[in-house]
Scaffold this motif. Structure first.
Motif, PDB file in Angstrom:
ATOM      1  N   ILE A   7       0.782  -1.133   0.034  1.00  0.00           N
ATOM      2  CA  ILE A   7      -0.080  -0.023   0.102  1.00  0.00           C
ATOM      3  C   ILE A   7       0.823   1.201  -0.080  1.00  0.00           C
ATOM      4  O   ILE A   7       1.711   1.355   0.717  1.00  0.00           O
ATOM      5  N   TYR A   8       0.862   2.055  -0.927  1.00  0.00           N
ATOM      6  CA  TYR A   8       1.719   3.289  -1.178  1.00  0.00           C
ATOM      7  C   TYR A   8       1.139   4.433  -1.653  1.00  0.00           C
ATOM      8  O   TYR A   8       0.034   4.516  -2.282  1.00  0.00           O
ATOM      9  N   TYR A   9       1.796   5.468  -1.042  1.00  0.00           N
ATOM     10  CA  TYR A   9       1.347   6.786  -1.682  1.00  0.00           C
ATOM     11  C   TYR A   9       2.822   7.415  -2.192  1.00  0.00           C
ATOM     12  O   TYR A   9       3.830   7.158  -1.480  1.00  0.00           O
ATOM     13  N   SER A  10       2.741   8.010  -3.212  1.00  0.00           N
ATOM     14  CA  SER A  10       4.036   8.612  -4.086  1.00  0.00           C
ATOM     15  C   SER A  10       3.637   9.989  -4.774  1.00  0.00           C
ATOM     16  O   SER A  10       2.602  10.080  -4.977  1.00  0.00           O
ATOM     17  N   ARG A  11       4.662  10.773  -4.644  1.00  0.00           N
ATOM     18  CA  ARG A  11       4.391  12.351  -5.175  1.00  0.00           C
ATOM     19  C   ARG A  11       5.229  12.219  -6.434  1.00  0.00           C
ATOM     20  O   ARG A  11       6.670  12.189  -6.388  1.00  0.00           O
ATOM     21  N   LYS A  12       4.738  12.550  -7.783  1.00  0.00           N
ATOM     22  CA  LYS A  12       5.163  12.858  -8.831  1.00  0.00           C
ATOM     23  C   LYS A  12       5.521  14.174  -9.089  1.00  0.00           C
ATOM     24  O   LYS A  12       4.797  15.094  -8.178  1.00  0.00           O
ATOM     25  N   GLY A  13       6.014  14.607  -9.960  1.00  0.00           N
ATOM     26  CA  GLY A  13       6.355  16.226  -9.997  1.00  0.00           C
ATOM     27  C   GLY A  13       7.491  16.966  -9.177  1.00  0.00           C
ATOM     28  O   GLY A  13       8.364  16.088  -8.816  1.00  0.00           O
ATOM     29  N   GLU A  14       7.129  18.032  -8.640  1.00  0.00           N
ATOM     30  CA  GLU A  14       8.019  18.791  -7.855  1.00  0.00           C
ATOM     31  C   GLU A  14       8.582  17.957  -6.608  1.00  0.00           C
ATOM     32  O   GLU A  14       7.269  17.726  -5.788  1.00  0.00           O
ATOM     33  N   ASN A  15       9.678  17.682  -6.236  1.00  0.00           N
ATOM     34  CA  ASN A  15      10.060  17.091  -5.128  1.00  0.00           C
ATOM     35  C   ASN A  15      11.075  17.671  -4.640  1.00  0.00           C
ATOM     36  O   ASN A  15      12.033  18.392  -5.589  1.00  0.00           O
ATOM     37  N   TYR A  16      11.755  17.410  -3.505  1.00  0.00           N
ATOM     38  CA  TYR A  16      12.899  17.989  -3.194  1.00  0.00           C
ATOM     39  C   TYR A  16      13.994  16.560  -2.977  1.00  0.00           C
ATOM     40  O   TYR A  16      13.919  15.609  -2.605  1.00  0.00           O
ATOM     41  N   VAL A  17      15.214  17.127  -3.915  1.00  0.00           N
ATOM     42  CA  VAL A  17      16.069  15.859  -4.101  1.00  0.00           C
ATOM     43  C   VAL A  17      17.631  16.694  -3.743  1.00  0.00           C
ATOM     44  O   VAL A  17      18.008  17.503  -4.767  1.00  0.00           O
ATOM     45  N   ASN A  18      18.360  16.100  -3.069  1.00  0.00           N
ATOM     46  CA  ASN A  18      19.542  16.521  -2.778  1.00  0.00           C
ATOM     47  C   ASN A  18      19.749  18.053  -2.563  1.00  0.00           C
ATOM     48  O   ASN A  18      20.660  18.571  -3.003  1.00  0.00           O
ATOM     49  N   GLY A  19      18.851  18.525  -2.113  1.00  0.00           N
ATOM     50  CA  GLY A  19      18.963  20.160  -1.736  1.00  0.00           C
ATOM     51  C   GLY A  19      18.440  21.037  -2.808  1.00  0.00           C
ATOM     52  O   GLY A  19      18.426  22.348  -2.479  1.00  0.00           O
ATOM     53  N   SER A  20      17.584  20.735  -3.816  1.00  0.00           N
ATOM     54  CA  SER A  20      17.029  21.163  -4.760  1.00  0.00           C
ATOM     55  C   SER A  20      15.759  20.829  -5.241  1.00  0.00           C
ATOM     56  O   SER A  20      15.332  19.425  -4.981  1.00  0.00           O
ATOM     57  N   ILE A  21      14.892  21.449  -5.610  1.00  0.00           N
ATOM     58  CA  ILE A  21      13.614  21.111  -6.168  1.00  0.00           C
ATOM     59  C   ILE A  21      13.903  20.557  -7.704  1.00  0.00           C
ATOM     60  O   ILE A  21      14.243  21.140  -8.397  1.00  0.00           O
ATOM     61  N   LYS A  22      13.368  19.189  -8.074  1.00  0.00           N
ATOM     62  CA  LYS A  22      13.317  18.655  -9.391  1.00  0.00           C
ATOM     63  C   LYS A  22      12.023  17.962  -9.598  1.00  0.00           C
ATOM     64  O   LYS A  22      11.252  17.650  -8.784  1.00  0.00           O
ATOM     65  N   SER A  23      11.775  18.119 -10.856  1.00  0.00           N
ATOM     66  CA  SER A  23      10.500  17.434 -11.202  1.00  0.00           C
ATOM     67  C   SER A  23      10.854  15.899 -11.615  1.00  0.00           C
ATOM     68  O   SER A  23      11.634  15.422 -12.221  1.00  0.00           O
ATOM     69  N   LEU A  24      10.011  15.031 -11.151  1.00  0.00           N
ATOM     70  CA  LEU A  24      10.022  13.585 -11.122  1.00  0.00           C
ATOM     71  C   LEU A  24       8.971  13.088 -11.880  1.00  0.00           C
ATOM     72  O   LEU A  24       7.836  13.364 -11.745  1.00  0.00           O
ATOM     73  N   THR A  25       9.188  12.388 -13.101  1.00  0.00           N
ATOM     74  CA  THR A  25       7.957  11.764 -13.931  1.00  0.00           C
ATOM     75  C   THR A  25       7.259  10.505 -13.218  1.00  0.00           C
ATOM     76  O   THR A  25       6.397  10.372 -13.195  1.00  0.00           O
ATOM     77  N   LYS A  26       8.196  10.081 -12.265  1.00  0.00           N
ATOM     78  CA  LYS A  26       7.457   9.001 -11.240  1.00  0.00           C
ATOM     79  C   LYS A  26       8.121   8.945  -9.847  1.00  0.00           C
ATOM     80  O   LYS A  26       9.196   9.369  -9.783  1.00  0.00           O
ATOM     81  N   GLY A  27       7.104   9.043  -8.893  1.00  0.00           N
ATOM     82  CA  GLY A  27       7.617   9.252  -7.481  1.00  0.00           C
ATOM     83  C   GLY A  27       8.468   8.235  -7.007  1.00  0.00           C
ATOM     84  O   GLY A  27       8.435   6.846  -7.549  1.00  0.00           O
ATOM     85  N   ASN A  28       9.405   8.598  -6.000  1.00  0.00           N
ATOM     86  CA  ASN A  28      10.405   7.742  -5.397  1.00  0.00           C
ATOM     87  C   ASN A  28       9.605   6.543  -4.896  1.00  0.00           C
ATOM     88  O   ASN A  28      10.379   5.256  -4.825  1.00  0.00           O
ATOM     89  N   THR A  29       8.569   6.620  -4.043  1.00  0.00           N
ATOM     90  CA  THR A  29       7.984   5.481  -3.391  1.00  0.00           C
ATOM     91  C   THR A  29       7.416   4.679  -4.459  1.00  0.00           C
ATOM     92  O   THR A  29       7.532   3.485  -4.199  1.00  0.00           O
ATOM     93  N   GLU A  30       6.767   5.111  -5.516  1.00  0.00           N
ATOM     94  CA  GLU A  30       6.301   4.142  -6.582  1.00  0.00           C
ATOM     95  C   GLU A  30       7.400   3.295  -7.064  1.00  0.00           C
ATOM     96  O   GLU A  30       7.081   2.146  -7.420  1.00  0.00           O
ATOM     97  N   ILE A  31       8.511   3.760  -7.248  1.00  0.00           N
ATOM     98  CA  ILE A  31       9.597   2.881  -7.942  1.00  0.00           C
ATOM     99  C   ILE A  31       9.836   2.013  -6.609  1.00  0.00           C
ATOM    100  O   ILE A  31      10.186   0.892  -7.361  1.00  0.00           O
ATOM    101  N   CYS A  32       9.861   2.252  -5.421  1.00  0.00           N
ATOM    102  CA  CYS A  32      10.368   1.436  -4.583  1.00  0.00           C
ATOM    103  C   CYS A  32       9.103   0.229  -4.574  1.00  0.00           C
ATOM    104  O   CYS A  32       9.266  -1.006  -4.505  1.00  0.00           O
ATOM    105  N   ALA A  33       7.994   0.539  -4.720  1.00  0.00           N
ATOM    106  CA  ALA A  33       6.799  -0.253  -4.712  1.00  0.00           C
ATOM    107  C   ALA A  33       6.859  -1.353  -5.879  1.00  0.00           C
ATOM    108  O   ALA A  33       6.686  -2.566  -5.636  1.00  0.00           O
ATOM    109  N   GLU A  34       7.255  -0.895  -7.054  1.00  0.00           N
ATOM    110  CA  GLU A  34       7.505  -1.836  -8.007  1.00  0.00           C
ATOM    111  C   GLU A  34       8.635  -2.682  -7.987  1.00  0.00           C
ATOM    112  O   GLU A  34       8.417  -3.753  -8.467  1.00  0.00           O
TER     113      GLU A  34
END
Length: 172
Positions: A7-34
């Motif tokens: 069971i997961y929630y994941s955020r696509k789009g703008e995310n905080y990544v290593n100190g800056s804001i980046k746009s993700l096409t797939k959320g980090n949690t979704e990647i791990c769920a897969e």
């Protein structure tokens, strides 16, 4: 072999990544769920809110903080009504203010976890598992909380070996 659900929630789009804001096409949690699905043949269920969070990362953090402060339970697009057929349930999400997004709690509170094993997985940018294990003890009544896994969000796309090894160790 044990039957597993993620069971997961994941955020696509703008995310905080290593100190800056980046746009993700797939959320980090979704990647791990897969990765878990691939490693142990798990079923996956994505938590989606009826009212979308802001696409602006900073505004989303304010919304998330307000929800947590107000103990909100956002309405979901669809809800699981049972986890009876599963032995193991992984609850996966990003670390928002030290715990899961409140939408995760909306889903967890609707389920009976008696006799189940639940496992926290949290994607983060420095918080580790934070309050994930404690949240599962609180919201998954009757479950045994197993070993959790923290995945640095910026490394999610290169963490398949780590996530798979954890899944094979804990979920088979």
């Amino acid at each position: 072999m044990a039957k597993t659900l993620v069971i997961y929630y994941s955020r696509k789009g703008e995310n905080y990544v290593n100190g800056s804001i980046k746009s993700l096409t797939k959320g980090n949690t979704e990647i791990c769920a897969e990765y878990i699905k691939k490693a142990v043949g798990a079923d996956i269920f994505e938590i989606e809110t009826q009212k979308a969070y802001s696409t602006d990362y900073t505004k989303c953090t304010v919304e998330a903080k307000d929800e947590l402060k107000n103990n909100a339970r956002p309405k979901l697009i669809k809800m699981l009504d049972s986890v009876a057929e599963y032995d193991n349930i992984v609850v996966a999400g990003p670390c928002w203010w030290g715990t899961y997004p409140c939408a995760v709690f909306t889903q967890l509170e609707a389920l009976d976890f008696s006799g189940k094993k639940v496992f926290p997985l949290m994607t983060h940018e420095g918080s580790g598992l934070a309050g994930a294990p404690g949240a599962l003890k609180k919201y998954c009544k009757g479950a045994i909380v197993g070993e959790g896994l923290a995945v640095h969000g910026a490394e999610a796309s290169s963490s398949e070996a780590k996530v798979s090894a954890w899944a094979e160790k804990n979920l088979k």
